[in-house]
Design an enzyme around this catalytic site. Structure first.
Site, PDB file in Angstrom:
ATOM      1  N   HIS A   1     -10.670  14.441-136.232  1.00  0.00           N
ATOM      2  CA  HIS A   1     -12.178  13.476-136.366  1.00  0.00           C
ATOM      3  C   HIS A   1     -12.522  12.620-136.675  1.00  0.00           C
ATOM      4  O   HIS A   1     -12.897  11.400-137.203  1.00  0.00           O
ATOM      5  CB  HIS A   1     -13.393  14.373-136.936  1.00  0.00           C
ATOM      6  CG  HIS A   1     -13.654  16.211-136.601  1.00  0.00           C
ATOM      7  ND1 HIS A   1     -14.067  16.038-135.553  1.00  0.00           N
ATOM      8  CD2 HIS A   1     -12.612  17.378-136.874  1.00  0.00           C
ATOM      9  CE1 HIS A   1     -14.528  17.831-135.237  1.00  0.00           C
ATOM     10  NE2 HIS A   1     -13.439  18.259-136.144  1.00  0.00           N
TER      11      HIS A   1
ATOM     12  N   CYS B   1     -11.348  17.643-131.459  1.00  0.00           N
ATOM     13  CA  CYS B   1     -11.100  18.686-131.716  1.00  0.00           C
ATOM     14  C   CYS B   1     -11.216  19.814-130.614  1.00  0.00           C
ATOM     15  O   CYS B   1     -10.933  19.774-130.171  1.00  0.00           O
ATOM     16  CB  CYS B   1     -12.150  18.861-133.033  1.00  0.00           C
ATOM     17  SG  CYS B   1     -11.907  20.347-134.284  1.00  0.00           S
TER      18      CYS B   1
ATOM     19  N   GLU C   1     -14.662  10.030-135.774  1.00  0.00           N
ATOM     20  CA  GLU C   1     -16.122   9.894-135.347  1.00  0.00           C
ATOM     21  C   GLU C   1     -16.788  10.415-137.225  1.00  0.00           C
ATOM     22  O   GLU C   1     -17.626  10.071-137.954  1.00  0.00           O
ATOM     23  CB  GLU C   1     -17.254  11.145-134.487  1.00  0.00           C
ATOM     24  CG  GLU C   1     -17.396  12.059-135.135  1.00  0.00           C
ATOM     25  CD  GLU C   1     -15.424  12.894-134.262  1.00  0.00           C
ATOM     26  OE1 GLU C   1     -14.667  12.404-134.762  1.00  0.00           O
ATOM     27  OE2 GLU C   1     -15.953  14.237-134.731  1.00  0.00           O
TER      28      GLU C   1
HETATM   29  N1  GLN Z   1     -12.058  25.767-133.437  1.00  0.00           N
HETATM   30  C1  GLN Z   1     -13.004  24.732-132.876  1.00  0.00           C
HETATM   31  C2  GLN Z   1     -13.216  25.672-131.029  1.00  0.00           C
HETATM   32  O1  GLN Z   1     -12.204  25.853-131.076  1.00  0.00           O
HETATM   33  C3  GLN Z   1     -13.222  23.485-133.066  1.00  0.00           C
HETATM   34  C4  GLN Z   1     -13.585  22.823-134.375  1.00  0.00           C
HETATM   35  C5  GLN Z   1     -13.996  21.642-134.209  1.00  0.00           C
HETATM   36  O2  GLN Z   1     -14.513  20.608-133.491  1.00  0.00           O
HETATM   37  N2  GLN Z   1     -14.226  20.715-135.143  1.00  0.00           N
HETATM   38  O3  GLN Z   1     -14.359  24.577-130.543  1.00  0.00           O
END
Ligand code: GLN
Length: 194
Positions: free
Chosen positions: A177, A79, A179
């Protein structure tokens, strides 16, 4: 023994540490450049990429981390971590830097515009098996270079299919994710790259 570092500046550090430990790796938290010397691989957690970017630079970690990745140290970003690994961003904030590790354009908060958080059934393309993935204000990969392998795709609300897990050399990135969904295959792939 294999030592995996988890970048511990912000984000879901504990969950990644637990996922890597469960697979038998020794885990160490990385906040300072000297701590990078001890690791065989790195995990960049989910969180907020703009904050992690600022802290990476404030803690003088960005350059040494970029050097290690360039030298072939395996790295997994989930992410926000995927955003950090991209060479190019759509909807980044003014002055946002990345580690420029994977030749791809990543759109921040891409799925987040539709739903903040969702569980999606994917196919893990390396072996064709099903995978349940958790997306939280997730990015997607908008475009990528020839040598980038797509490991999973997801169809967005507009019906368009986007890459959501990729590998480039020893760099792995997922928009979701693994994790937090008890999903060992992504972390195992990182360990297999060491
Ligand atoms: N929207 C977040 C960002 O730009 C990422 C979201 C996440 O890691 N769950 O960093």
């Amino acid at each position: 023994m294999t030592t995996v570092g988890v970048l511990a500046l912000q984000g879901d550090v504990r969950e990644h540490a637990a996922a890597a430990s469960a697979l038998g790796a020794q885990v160490t938290l990385v906040r300072h450049p000297s701590e990078l010397d001890a690791v065989d691989a790195m995990i960049l957690p989910g969180g907020e990429s703009t904050t992690i970017d600022k802290l990476l630079r404030a803690f003088d970690l960005r350059d040494p981390l970029m050097d290690r990745i360039r030298e072939g140290m395996p790295v997994l970003g989930s992410c926000a971590g995927m955003i950090l690994l991209a060479t190019d961003l759509v909807d980044g904030i003014e002055g946002q830097h990345t580690l420029e590790a994977i030749p791809m354009t990543v759109r921040r908060n891409a799925f987040g515009r539709q739903v903040d958080s969702s569980e999606v059934d994917l196919t893990w393309l390396p072996d064709g098996s099903p995978m349940q993935a958790t997306f939280i204000r997730a990015p997607w990969v908008e475009s990528y270079g020839d040598d980038v392998e797509v490991l999973a795709t997801a169809v967005a609300a507009d019906g368009v299919e986007h890459a959501v897990a990729v590998q480039y050399g020893t760099c792995l990135a997922t928009a979701f994710h693994p994790e937090i969904s008890d999903e060992p295959r992504v972390h195992q792939r990182l360990l297999d790259l060491i």
